[in-house]
Design a protein around this motif. Structure first.
Motif, PDB file in Angstrom:
ATOM      1  N   LEU A  48     -35.811  29.165 -10.395  1.00 54.16           N
ATOM      2  CA  LEU A  48     -34.672  28.256 -10.394  1.00 54.16           C
ATOM      3  C   LEU A  48     -33.405  29.021 -10.751  1.00 54.16           C
ATOM      4  O   LEU A  48     -33.425  29.959 -11.545  1.00 54.16           O
ATOM      5  N   SER A  49     -32.289  28.582 -10.157  1.00 56.37           N
ATOM      6  CA  SER A  49     -30.990  29.108 -10.580  1.00 56.37           C
ATOM      7  C   SER A  49     -30.258  28.097 -11.460  1.00 56.37           C
ATOM      8  O   SER A  49     -29.218  28.395 -12.035  1.00 56.37           O
ATOM      9  N   GLY A  50     -30.799  26.894 -11.542  1.00 55.08           N
ATOM     10  CA  GLY A  50     -30.191  25.837 -12.344  1.00 55.08           C
ATOM     11  C   GLY A  50     -31.031  24.585 -12.269  1.00 55.08           C
ATOM     12  O   GLY A  50     -32.047  24.529 -11.566  1.00 55.08           O
ATOM     13  N   ALA A  51     -30.600  23.561 -12.987  1.00 53.36           N
ATOM     14  CA  ALA A  51     -31.382  22.326 -13.108  1.00 53.36           C
ATOM     15  C   ALA A  51     -30.972  21.249 -12.121  1.00 53.36           C
ATOM     16  O   ALA A  51     -31.627  20.202 -12.045  1.00 53.36           O
ATOM     17  N   GLU A  52     -29.907  21.467 -11.360  1.00 57.29           N
ATOM     18  CA  GLU A  52     -29.382  20.420 -10.491  1.00 57.29           C
ATOM     19  C   GLU A  52     -29.822  20.627  -9.037  1.00 57.29           C
ATOM     20  O   GLU A  52     -30.071  21.763  -8.622  1.00 57.29           O
ATOM     21  N   PRO A  53     -29.880  19.541  -8.284  1.00 54.76           N
ATOM     22  CA  PRO A  53     -30.315  19.651  -6.883  1.00 54.76           C
ATOM     23  C   PRO A  53     -29.499  20.631  -6.052  1.00 54.76           C
ATOM     24  O   PRO A  53     -30.023  21.285  -5.148  1.00 54.76           O
ATOM     25  N   ASP A  86     -41.545  28.268 -19.871  1.00 55.83           N
ATOM     26  CA  ASP A  86     -40.438  29.115 -20.311  1.00 55.83           C
ATOM     27  C   ASP A  86     -39.263  29.043 -19.348  1.00 55.83           C
ATOM     28  O   ASP A  86     -38.096  29.004 -19.773  1.00 55.83           O
ATOM     29  N   GLU A  87     -39.549  29.023 -18.046  1.00 50.32           N
ATOM     30  CA  GLU A  87     -38.471  28.938 -17.067  1.00 50.32           C
ATOM     31  C   GLU A  87     -37.788  27.581 -17.118  1.00 50.32           C
ATOM     32  O   GLU A  87     -36.561  27.484 -17.020  1.00 50.32           O
ATOM     33  N   LEU A  88     -38.561  26.524 -17.267  1.00 54.86           N
ATOM     34  CA  LEU A  88     -37.963  25.186 -17.337  1.00 54.86           C
ATOM     35  C   LEU A  88     -37.065  25.069 -18.555  1.00 54.86           C
ATOM     36  O   LEU A  88     -35.935  24.557 -18.467  1.00 54.86           O
ATOM     37  N   LYS A  89     -37.542  25.535 -19.686  1.00 55.65           N
ATOM     38  CA  LYS A  89     -36.746  25.454 -20.916  1.00 55.65           C
ATOM     39  C   LYS A  89     -35.463  26.258 -20.803  1.00 55.65           C
ATOM     40  O   LYS A  89     -34.416  25.860 -21.346  1.00 55.65           O
ATOM     41  N   THR A 149     -40.864  22.020  -2.198  1.00 56.88           N
ATOM     42  CA  THR A 149     -41.861  21.357  -3.046  1.00 56.88           C
ATOM     43  C   THR A 149     -41.880  21.957  -4.444  1.00 56.88           C
ATOM     44  O   THR A 149     -41.771  21.217  -5.435  1.00 56.88           O
ATOM     45  N   PRO A 150     -42.005  23.282  -4.604  1.00 52.63           N
ATOM     46  CA  PRO A 150     -41.964  23.810  -5.975  1.00 52.63           C
ATOM     47  C   PRO A 150     -40.613  23.613  -6.650  1.00 52.63           C
ATOM     48  O   PRO A 150     -40.554  23.454  -7.884  1.00 52.63           O
ATOM     49  N   LYS A 151     -39.525  23.596  -5.898  1.00 56.34           N
ATOM     50  CA  LYS A 151     -38.224  23.345  -6.515  1.00 56.34           C
ATOM     51  C   LYS A 151     -38.176  21.960  -7.141  1.00 56.34           C
ATOM     52  O   LYS A 151     -37.765  21.799  -8.304  1.00 56.34           O
ATOM     53  N   VAL A 152     -38.604  20.936  -6.404  1.00 52.96           N
ATOM     54  CA  VAL A 152     -38.598  19.575  -6.942  1.00 52.96           C
ATOM     55  C   VAL A 152     -39.556  19.467  -8.125  1.00 52.96           C
ATOM     56  O   VAL A 152     -39.247  18.818  -9.135  1.00 52.96           O
ATOM     57  N   LEU A 153     -40.724  20.094  -8.022  1.00 59.97           N
ATOM     58  CA  LEU A 153     -41.652  20.068  -9.152  1.00 59.97           C
ATOM     59  C   LEU A 153     -41.001  20.651 -10.402  1.00 59.97           C
ATOM     60  O   LEU A 153     -41.031  20.034 -11.484  1.00 59.97           O
ATOM     61  N   MET A 154     -40.412  21.836 -10.271  1.00 64.28           N
ATOM     62  CA  MET A 154     -39.835  22.496 -11.445  1.00 64.28           C
ATOM     63  C   MET A 154     -38.652  21.723 -11.992  1.00 64.28           C
ATOM     64  O   MET A 154     -38.518  21.541 -13.214  1.00 64.28           O
ATOM     65  N   GLN A 155     -37.771  21.250 -11.126  1.00 61.19           N
ATOM     66  CA  GLN A 155     -36.606  20.514 -11.624  1.00 61.19           C
ATOM     67  C   GLN A 155     -36.982  19.153 -12.185  1.00 61.19           C
ATOM     68  O   GLN A 155     -36.183  18.532 -12.882  1.00 61.19           O
ATOM     69  N   SER A 156     -38.220  18.716 -11.907  1.00 62.75           N
ATOM     70  CA  SER A 156     -38.717  17.469 -12.492  1.00 62.75           C
ATOM     71  C   SER A 156     -39.489  17.709 -13.787  1.00 62.75           C
ATOM     72  O   SER A 156     -39.904  16.741 -14.440  1.00 62.75           O
ATOM     73  N   GLY A 157     -39.733  18.973 -14.140  1.00 66.82           N
ATOM     74  CA  GLY A 157     -40.422  19.272 -15.395  1.00 66.82           C
ATOM     75  C   GLY A 157     -41.859  19.714 -15.242  1.00 66.82           C
ATOM     76  O   GLY A 157     -42.606  19.754 -16.227  1.00 66.82           O
TER      77      GLY A 157
END
Length: 544
Positions: free
Chosen positions: A396-401, A295-298, A282-290
């Protein structure tokens, strides 16, 4: 919503070929685990809404799922997400395996099947954090009365009958389970008829466990809630469907992107999307969705839709230390191997138990780092921290699934946890080495007699988890909260979260039953907002 828009058809509902799946539904529920299954079923039972339930894993048609004794065979397979924590400094940089169910039923399809409802003070803490008595213990008792089909001594205040969730104690517990109760009584620990009644309103005690086993077969939450409704044409269940991102219209969620059998798909929800992917995904999908810490998302090139610094923070789990004894001769294993449990306090001044003892009727190998021998025939008490003070985080380790989530459990980082662990292990050893076990037990094999430094060494090297990951998108009102009392994500419309990630603090005991309550509460809130009719059996009000 027009109550007559969609017709309910109770005839056969064959599996929809993925290429024939429609793109639009009224509600999308992501994740068919112990919360998502409840939400999807409760929304679909109204008969007026089209509900899509997406599950990343496969079906639950396997003997390893249905046979209670075979649950360990699912660990490390395709039915397990197989998460692994980052090196934990206080555990000599060991990386803890963090299993999580993947497939219809989620964890309820591969767990040890223990039904543990949480302590009274857990739910009152939820209510205080949310500033909403609907999350308090009195209200939650109403939910449990709705949920349960309890097959023990009737208790009209605390227990339910005729609900979807069959709950029973083993009819003939193994001798080692009864020995635990006798040992506890000799130590002055109260013994209760059930762990889910008065015991979880008190300082704790010991009891024969309650299990989700009927006629020798596992009952998952998916099996209890969703399977009886599969004939409804307004309910669509899709497996092998990995939710990857949310679809936005400004700050409103309109649906999800998903990989269905590896093919990219988009599904839209006219009303709401519910994330029930568990405290890791759940937090992974939230973060990768913005949605998350800006700071981590950017840093990963993700456009910020909503800055919520609490996403992925507050990670909690029950840590455990395996104390093991060798049998004099081979003994039987009942149910899923866990037929007795004990909760107690490491300090009498605490308001609720902070020690969890889960007895397994077979010998569990200690981590190789302990150097301890495991007997061929024996039993293990997983003694552990029911209310850990240490807090971890997800990154996150990256922006992709396909980029893995980095899980930092931060286990034993708070000194209070080591203090409680020392008491828990010594209490466990006193129980297992008591005279009541003498007819069954030949010797203690782990940890054995140790001085304080040796016991601390054992705790650091033997620590594992109960796989109860929680609290990574917590409900509350402070700056680190992610959802409000109605499980709505702060600053975002059209989405709620319903799984263990919303817990402000981990509950005392196994987390399956509290996740069912979270699912029921989420479904109630959604149904009220959208004018969906409740079934006549619903009665969440407390008995006073």
């Amino acid at each position: 919503m027009d109550q007559n828009t969609y017709e309910t058809d109770r005839d056969e509902n064959p599996a929809t070929p993925h290429h024939e799946l429609r793109d639009e539904f009224d509600f999308i529920v992501c994740g068919a685990g112990s919360s998502g299954s409840v939400v999807a079923a409760r929304l679909a039972e109204c008969g007026t809404a089209r509900v899509l339930l997406l599950e990343a894993g496969g079906d639950d048609a396997a003997e390893s799922v249905m046979n209670p004794a075979q649950w360990p065979l699912n660990l490390g397979t395709g039915r397990d997400w197989g998460f692994v924590g980052e090196p934990a400094p206080e555990l000599y940089d060991r990386r803890l395996p963090l299993s999580m169910g993947k497939g219809l039923g989620g964890g309820s399809s591969i767990n040890v099947m223990v039904w543990a409802r949480g302590h009274k003070e857990d739910w009152n803490h939820f209510a205080a954090e949310a500033n909403d008595d609907a999350w308090g213990y009195e209200s939650v008792l109403g939910y449990y009365r709705r949920i349960e089909d309890w097959r023990g001594t009737p208790d009209p205040v605390r227990r339910g009958g005729g609900g979807p969730v069959y709950v029973a104690q083993p009819r003939s517990p193994q001798p080692v389970a009864q020995a635990l109760l006798n040992a506890a009584s000799a130590m002055g620990i109260p013994v209760f008829d059930t762990p889910n009644g008065e015991m979880m309103e008190s300082a704790g005690g010991a009891s024969i466990a309650e299990l989700r086993i009927r006629n020798g077969r596992r009952e998952s939450i998916f099996g209890s809630y969703v399977r009886p409704m599969m004939a409804r044409r307004n309910l669509t269940v899709v497996t092998d469907a990995l939710v990857t991102r949310l679809i936005f219209d400004g700050k409103r969620v309109r649906g999800v992107h998903a990989l269905v059998d590896g093919q990219r798909r988009q599904f839209t929800a006219r009303c709401e999307t519910v994330l029930s992917l568990g405290a890791i995904n759940t937090p992974k999908v939230l973060m990768q969705s913005g949605i998350g810490p800006k700071d981590e998302l950017k840093a990963h090139g993700i456009a910020v839709v909503q800055h919520l610094p609490g996403v992925g923070r507050n990670h909690q789990d029950h840590l455990a230390f395996g104390c093991t004894w060798a049998y004099r001769k081979p003994e039987g294993v009942g149910g899923g191997g866990c037929e007795a449990t004990l909760y107690w306090k490491s300090d009498s001044r605490l308001v609720q138990p902070d020690i969890l003892q889960c007895q397994l009727e077979f010998a569990v190998p200690s981590p190789i780092e302990t150097g301890l021998h495991t007997p061929d025939h024996g039993w293990t008490m997983f003694t552990g921290l029911a209310q850990p003070k240490s807090r971890g985080r997800l990154r996150l380790s990256g922006a992709e699934p396909q980029d893995p989530i980095l899980i930092e459990p931060n286990s034993l980082s708070e000194p209070e946890d080591m203090a409680a662990a020392l008491v828990a292990v010594e209490q466990c050893r006193e129980l297992g080495n008591s005279e009541t076990f003498t007819p069954l037990v030949e010797r203690e094999t782990a940890p054995g007699a140790q001085d304080r430094s040796g016991m601390i060494e054992f705790i650091r090297r033997s620590a594992v988890t109960y796989w109860h990951q929680s609290c990574t998108a917590k409900m509350g009102r402070d700056s680190m909260s992610v959802v409000d009392n109605q499980l709505k994500v702060y600053g975002i419309d059209g989405i709620r979260i319903a799984d263990s990630s919303i817990m402000p603090r981990i509950t005392t005991g196994n987390t399956m039953a509290p996740c069912v309550v979270i699912g029921e509460r989420a479904a109630d809130l959604i149904r009220i907002q959208h004018g969906l009719l409740h079934s006549p059996s619903v009665d969440p009000s407390p008995i006073r």
